[in-house]
Enzyme design. Structure first.
Site: not given
Lengths: 288, 137
Positions: A12, A59, A193, A240
């Site tokens: 996302h 977030h 990431h 995540e």
């Protein structure tokens, strides 16, 4: 009865939202990324669910450092897009399914998963970008959405096994809902990431590929990956991927991989996307 | 109060990962006001007030001097060291009109062009970046 028919996972990355909102989709950098979702959008249109449970992480939008629920389920009628520092994304308000969401909350809590109930909540790019990738940019989202926010920001996040088991509890909850509803679960975020510090930009294609393979081949092995392995191998934000395991736990043991897309780079991230379908499509008896 | 008072095997293992500051309860406490300042930038009126006079706006939050300086200098690594979390800091760099990739490049010490090229070439390899105690990994 309601039934979970398929699961979808996708990264996302906020830059995808910026590319959509600022009309950059035809730029050479973005063309392969959006092309990677063409099949998925068609598949989604042909298999349109009534409700999607989107497992995502907030977030620092709805939840700050003041309150950090490990799992929070959105039971509101609707969820407006959050202002993440540049104004809210110009996307439709997300319509919830409060009846089913409250039922899932009740069923899971009685099943010993103590979910936090969110009756008012804004949703950020973590939830709206997956909707864009699978449904495009409609005036109204074509499905009802139940947001399931997972803390993956302040350590410790939940374990992969806990996420997987929550998925199973959600399946049981959905299958005990009397109304005929076609439900899908989206697991979002990932893949490798790291967004912070001198090690930012870490990508581990080999590890990511194995993870994608094991979603069908050996999901139980994925539930045993400790947090430190996610951080070492896939970067600090690769954690995540535990959210993908909620999706996987919500599906049957026996699934078929319908589609896979993996692309590096998407901003700082290895973008991963997979569609899994339950092999058994026969109607089920409502759970006792 | 921002460091664990007792040995913590779970958290200690992450300290072996190079170039990485994991956001844990201790750092969350240390960075509480810094992160809450960032959250305040989710409102347009606050972004305007901050842009109009950064030093004045920061007085609304009981930041440490190190946190205040890190914000004013946009020293992202220093903000992380002072308890900031990247998703909170995102409100600040979004207010500045900057992207995650721009800020990530800054934190690695590379120019944005160099960093973008590294990403186009497949990103930073995990080889040699897995463990401080075993750089061969």
């Amino acid at each position: 009865m309601a039934r979970i028919v398929a699961g979808v996972t996708t990264s996302h990355v906020p830059a995808i939202g910026a590319a959509i909102d600022l009309n950059k989709k035809n730029e050479p950098y973005w063309v392969p990324i959006f092309k990677g979702f063409e099949f998925s959008k068609k598949w989604m249109a042909e298999n349109m669910p009534d409700v999607v449970i989107v497992v995502y992480n907030d977030h620092a939008s709805a939840f700050s450092v003041e309150l950090i629920p490990t799992f929070a389920i959105g039971c509101a009628e609707e969820f407006p897009p959050a202002d993440e520092g540049w104004g809210p994304r110009p996307v439709p308000v997300v319509k919830g399914h409060p009846d089913l969401a409250c039922h899932i909350a009740q069923s899971c809590i009685l099943d010993e998963f103590d979910l936090t109930i969110a009756n008012k909540m804004e949703v950020d790019h973590g939830l709206t970008i997956p909707l864009n990738l699978l449904f495009g940019e409609p005036k109204e989202w074509p499905v009802r959405v139940i947001p399931l926010a997972v803390n993956v920001i302040q350590y410790p996040p939940p374990t992969g096994k806990r996420c997987f088991d929550l998925g199973r509890a959600i399946r049981k909850a959905v299958e005990s809902w009397p109304e005929d509803l076609k439900v899908m679960v989206f697991g979002t975020g990932g893949m490798s990431h790291q967004l912070q510090g001198p090690r930012a930009g870490l990508i581990n294609k080999e590890w990511d590929t194995r993870f994608l393979d094991n979603l069908t081949k050996d999901p139980i092995a994925l539930t045993k990956i400790p947090h430190i392995e996610y951080v070492r191998e896939t970067g600090s934000e690769g954690i995540e991927m535990v959210m993908w395991l909620v999706m996987r736990g919500a599906l049957d043991d026996n699934v078929r991989e319908v589609y896979r897309f993996y692309h590096v780079p998407c901003s700082n991230t290895a973008l991963g996307h997979i569609i899994l379908e339950n092999v058994d499509k026969s109607p089920r008896k409502a759970a006792a | 109060m921002s460091e664990p008072r007792f040995k913590n095997d779970y958290l200690d293992q992450f300290e072996d990962v190079p170039g990485t500051t994991l956001f844990n309860a201790h750092r969350s406490r240390k960075g509480f006001h810094l992160n809450m300042f960032c959250m305040s930038l989710m409102k347009e009126e606050n972004r305007k007030a901050f842009k109009a006079n950064e030093e004045e706006y920061l007085k609304r939050f009981p930041l440490t001097e190190a946190q205040r300086q890190a914000v004013l200098k946009r020293d992202w690594n220093a903000m992380i060291a002072e308890g900031g979390n990247i998703y909170f800091l995102a409100k600040l760099f979004s207010t500045d009109g900057l992207s995650y990739q721009y800020v990530a490049a800054q934190m690695t010490g590379a120019s944005q062009e160099e960093y973008a090229r590294m990403m186009l070439e497949g990103g930073r390899s995990p080889k040699g970046n897995r463990s401080k105690s075993n750089p061969e990994l």
